[in-house]
Design a protein around this motif. Structure first.
Motif, mmCIF file in Angstrom:
data_model
loop_
_atom_site.group_PDB
_atom_site.id
_atom_site.type_symbol
_atom_site.label_atom_id
_atom_site.label_comp_id
_atom_site.label_asym_id
_atom_site.label_seq_id
_atom_site.Cartn_x
_atom_site.Cartn_y
_atom_site.Cartn_z
ATOM 1 N N ARG A 78 1.141 -1.403 -0.196
ATOM 2 C CA ARG A 78 -0.215 -0.049 0.241
ATOM 3 C C ARG A 78 1.163 0.883 0.229
ATOM 4 O O ARG A 78 1.575 1.224 0.356
ATOM 5 N N LEU A 79 1.031 1.973 -0.438
ATOM 6 C CA LEU A 79 0.951 3.779 -0.952
ATOM 7 C C LEU A 79 -0.012 4.416 -0.390
ATOM 8 O O LEU A 79 -0.215 5.275 -0.082
ATOM 9 N N THR A 80 0.448 4.208 1.441
ATOM 10 C CA THR A 80 -0.314 5.123 2.103
ATOM 11 C C THR A 80 -0.454 6.608 1.967
ATOM 12 O O THR A 80 1.279 7.358 0.798
ATOM 13 N N PRO A 81 -0.800 7.309 2.664
ATOM 14 C CA PRO A 81 -0.890 8.618 2.695
ATOM 15 C C PRO A 81 0.749 9.670 3.204
ATOM 16 O O PRO A 81 0.674 10.250 2.373
ATOM 17 N N LEU A 82 1.183 8.780 4.352
ATOM 18 C CA LEU A 82 2.575 9.302 4.649
ATOM 19 C C LEU A 82 3.407 8.844 3.575
ATOM 20 O O LEU A 82 3.927 10.082 3.650
ATOM 21 N N ARG A 83 2.971 7.383 3.228
ATOM 22 C CA ARG A 83 4.375 7.446 2.268
ATOM 23 C C ARG A 83 4.111 8.139 1.128
ATOM 24 O O ARG A 83 5.499 8.647 0.276
ATOM 25 N N ARG A 84 3.165 8.515 0.675
ATOM 26 C CA ARG A 84 2.685 8.658 -0.613
ATOM 27 C C ARG A 84 3.558 10.498 -0.262
ATOM 28 O O ARG A 84 3.995 11.310 -1.385
ATOM 29 N N GLU A 85 3.121 11.130 0.748
ATOM 30 C CA GLU A 85 3.798 12.483 1.459
ATOM 31 C C GLU A 85 5.228 12.280 0.747
ATOM 32 O O GLU A 85 6.066 13.548 0.883
ATOM 33 N N VAL A 86 6.023 11.014 1.642
ATOM 34 C CA VAL A 86 7.557 11.691 1.703
ATOM 35 C C VAL A 86 8.393 11.336 0.660
ATOM 36 O O VAL A 86 8.803 12.187 0.061
ATOM 37 N N LEU A 87 7.382 10.599 -0.275
ATOM 38 C CA LEU A 87 7.666 10.200 -1.800
ATOM 39 C C LEU A 87 7.492 11.482 -2.665
ATOM 40 O O LEU A 87 7.885 11.679 -3.082
ATOM 41 N N THR A 88 6.594 11.800 -2.100
ATOM 42 C CA THR A 88 6.344 13.689 -2.656
ATOM 43 C C THR A 88 7.307 14.303 -2.752
ATOM 44 O O THR A 88 7.687 15.708 -3.456
ATOM 45 N N LEU A 89 7.277 14.878 -1.413
ATOM 46 C CA LEU A 89 8.714 15.826 -1.117
ATOM 47 C C LEU A 89 9.894 15.869 -1.427
ATOM 48 O O LEU A 89 10.724 16.275 -1.983
ATOM 49 N N LEU A 90 10.898 14.126 -1.738
ATOM 50 C CA LEU A 90 11.545 13.764 -2.009
ATOM 51 C C LEU A 90 11.558 13.988 -3.483
ATOM 52 O O LEU A 90 12.992 15.051 -4.287
#
Length: 164
Positions: A36-48
């Motif tokens: 799962r690409l959870t909201p937190l995982r997505r947020e960290v990936l987006t920031l990077l």
């Protein structure tokens, strides 16, 4: 020579396009791995992805707070980064304990060379088997057996060179 997405972006680069492409790829990759690409995982990936820079977990935490997100515990960010590395979406720069997005389609391909601009902090990656083939030869000459090979090269990117 064709410019690949894994190389340094030009100065007028549209980070939004990179983020959108990467997040779409991440969703497909996670789904194919039954993860799962959870909201937190997505947020960290987006920031990077939005910065093209390597960031430490604490820099990511700081960006999350500045962006209005709740502040997760540092261990939560580290676990998120571990997940993203397992999904072949992020690399770790050992010498800096920092992370950056892997733009290479299909994820991590060995051997990896990491190119770090000392001026702007933008990171690029290449996978040159020619460069990597020299390391076992040199290791053999000194009686050494390498376990992993990631070459980190620090210098100045083209964008910073033109701005100097």
């Amino acid at each position: 020579m064709r410019r690949m997405a894994t190389h340094f972006p030009p100065g007028d680069h549209d980070h939004g396009a990179c983020v959108n492409t990467l997040v779409a790829r991440a969703e497909l990759q996670c789904a194919s791995n039954q993860a799962r690409l959870t909201p937190l995982r997505r947020e960290v990936l987006t920031l990077l992805a939005a910065s093209h820079k390597a960031m430490t977990a604490y820099e990511i935490l700081q960006e999350m707070v500045m962006g209005g997100s709740r502040k997760p515990a540092p261990i939560t960010v580290y676990r998120t980064l571990e997940f993203l590395m397992e999904q072949a979406l992020v690399h770790r720069i050992e010498s800096r304990n920092a992370y950056f997005v892997c733009y290479r389609q299909g994820g991590h391909v060995q051997p990896v060379q990491v190119w770090i601009c000392r001026n702007c902090g933008v990171v690029a990656e290449t996978c040159s088997t020619q460069m990597a083939s020299l390391i076992p030869q040199l290791a053999d000459q000194i009686g050494f057996t390498p376990a992993t090979t990631v070459v980190e090269i620090e210098g100045v990117c083209r964008v910073c060179q033109t701005q100097a």
